[in-house]
Design a protein around this motif. Structure first.
Motif, PDB file in Angstrom:
ATOM      1  N   THR A 148     -18.763  -6.319  14.484  1.00  9.53           N
ATOM      2  CA  THR A 148     -20.212  -6.385  14.298  1.00  9.53           C
ATOM      3  C   THR A 148     -20.562  -6.855  12.899  1.00  9.53           C
ATOM      4  O   THR A 148     -21.527  -7.610  12.704  1.00  9.53           O
ATOM      5  N   VAL A 151     -20.373 -10.606  12.682  1.00 13.24           N
ATOM      6  CA  VAL A 151     -21.582 -11.262  13.179  1.00 13.24           C
ATOM      7  C   VAL A 151     -22.610 -11.393  12.061  1.00 13.24           C
ATOM      8  O   VAL A 151     -23.197 -12.457  11.839  1.00 13.24           O
ATOM      9  N   THR A 155     -23.703 -14.928  10.301  1.00 10.91           N
ATOM     10  CA  THR A 155     -25.122 -15.294  10.394  1.00 10.91           C
ATOM     11  C   THR A 155     -25.683 -15.641   9.021  1.00 10.91           C
ATOM     12  O   THR A 155     -26.390 -16.644   8.848  1.00 10.91           O
ATOM     13  N   TRP A 217     -30.147  -8.653  14.481  1.00 12.61           N
ATOM     14  CA  TRP A 217     -28.796  -8.088  14.490  1.00 12.61           C
ATOM     15  C   TRP A 217     -28.861  -6.571  14.574  1.00 12.61           C
ATOM     16  O   TRP A 217     -28.131  -5.950  15.366  1.00 12.61           O
ATOM     17  N   GLY A 267     -23.210 -16.451  14.728  1.00 13.93           N
ATOM     18  CA  GLY A 267     -22.418 -15.289  14.318  1.00 13.93           C
ATOM     19  C   GLY A 267     -21.806 -14.562  15.501  1.00 13.93           C
ATOM     20  O   GLY A 267     -20.641 -14.155  15.457  1.00 13.93           O
ATOM     21  N   ILE A 268     -22.575 -14.399  16.562  1.00 14.57           N
ATOM     22  CA  ILE A 268     -22.054 -13.733  17.770  1.00 14.57           C
ATOM     23  C   ILE A 268     -20.936 -14.553  18.393  1.00 14.57           C
ATOM     24  O   ILE A 268     -19.903 -14.010  18.818  1.00 14.57           O
ATOM     25  N   SER A 271     -17.714 -14.200  16.295  1.00 14.58           N
ATOM     26  CA  SER A 271     -17.075 -12.902  16.505  1.00 14.58           C
ATOM     27  C   SER A 271     -16.403 -12.842  17.873  1.00 14.58           C
ATOM     28  O   SER A 271     -15.296 -12.300  18.009  1.00 14.58           O
TER      29      SER A 271
END
Length: 327
Positions: A148, A151, A155, A217, A267-268, A271
């Motif tokens: 997490t 991410v 980002t 987020w 970012g997601i 990850s």
């Protein structure tokens, strides 16, 4: 003479317990990798969730935010280009019929207590809530913390590219517009780009909006991991409220929020590519390094002895021949 049996590499692999496989099992990972090919052991270890270390996380977050601020403020303040881009964004929003920022800005500014509250919201919750979610993850979901956090970091990193490639003036700095700089008008500490702090921050780094990137987020993380329904609802309302605030205070266009969402999507995706799944689907907790090593030792000790291949003769213990003593 008995038949000789040559033990092939495949037999050895099948008979010898895999230390890497045990590590994957202990850490809760469901990914199966073959002994040949695949990732290198060192890279595979990095991709496995680990128990976070407090001192390292504090240092990492502090250094990362310092670098982010340094790079963001080092981006040239291209005022002319930023104002042209702001005019282009404003014209585009008029074209699609969604140029509502000025109306919201003036309407909310007419309610003093509301706009002052939004000024302080803009200045504080951006940091307070984000740090609070990181602490909550560290304490309650250590197995999901690293994924997490990746991410969030990815980002923020890709947002720096947007600041460099597309300098953008916020609505409150547009020439000839009807926008109101609510921080300047009400003399509240509400933005690093207004008042006494305007010389310390790049005022033309409005695209993308990290207020939206970070708040979304936080909201998605809370909604995915919280168990209380009220917490999930608040998590979803937080980015919505942040969108209203950044528009009402004339710090961003709504298209800046779209840019923040695009950065979060990157970012997601990063990850997911690194860990092979979404952060909330990882195990909630992972053993500490000491416990992991202890479990590995115990498993290796309990591992059954390798069985001979079918048709092979079992090894026989050598028998010592008695030696007759000479008289």
């Amino acid at each position: 003479m008995g038949e000789s049996h040559v033990t092939t590499q495949e037999d050895r692999t099948a008979a010898t317990p895999s230390l890497v496989a045990d590590r994957a099992t202990v850490s809760g990972s469901t990914r199966v990798t073959s002994p040949r090919g695949g990732l290198l052991p060192g890279l595979r270890s990095l991709r496995s969730p680990r128990h976070p270390r407090l001192w390292f996380e504090i240092l990492l977050i502090a250094v990362s935010y310092w670098l982010y601020s340094l790079v963001r403020n080092a981006v040239p303040e291209q005022k002319a280009a930023a104002l042209r881009n702001a005019d282009w964004i404003w014209s585009l929003e008029h074209t699609v019929g969604l140029a509502f920022e000025e109306t919201v800005n003036q309407a909310v500014n007419s309610v003093t207590w509301l706009i002052v509250s939004m000024n302080y919201y803009y200045a504080t919750l951006h940091f307070v809530v984000t740090i609070g979610v990181l602490v909550w993850l560290f304490r309650r979901h250590p197995g999901r913390y690293a994924a997490t956090r990746l991410v969030l970091f990815a980002t923020t990193a890709v947002a720096l590219l947007g600041y460099y490639l597309f300098p953008l003036a916020p609505p409150r700095l547009m020439n000839g517009g009807g926008f109101i700089d609510t921080v300047m008008l009400h003399q509240t500490w509400g933005s690093m780009a207004s008042g006494n702090f305007k010389h310390m921050s790049n005022q033309y780094a409005a695209m993308p909006s990290m207020h939206i990137g970070w708040s979304l987020w936080c909201g998605l993380t809370i909604c995915a991991l919280a168990t209380a329904p009220w917490a999930r609802i608040l998590g979803l309302l937080y980015p919505v409220a942040t969108l209203v605030v950044i528009v009402a205070t004339a710090n961003h266009f709504w298209l800046d929020a779209v840019g923040g969402m695009v950065c979060l999507s990157f970012g997601i995706a990063l990850s997911y590519a690194w860990y092979g799944t979404l952060p909330h689907r990882l195990a909630r907790r992972v053993p500490s390094p000491g416990r992991t090593r202890l479990r590995l030792r115990l498993r290796l000790r309990r591992a059954p002895a390798p069985r001979p291949a079918p048709g092979a003769q079992a090894p026989q213990a050598s028998q010592a021949r008695p030696v007759a003593e000479e008289n």
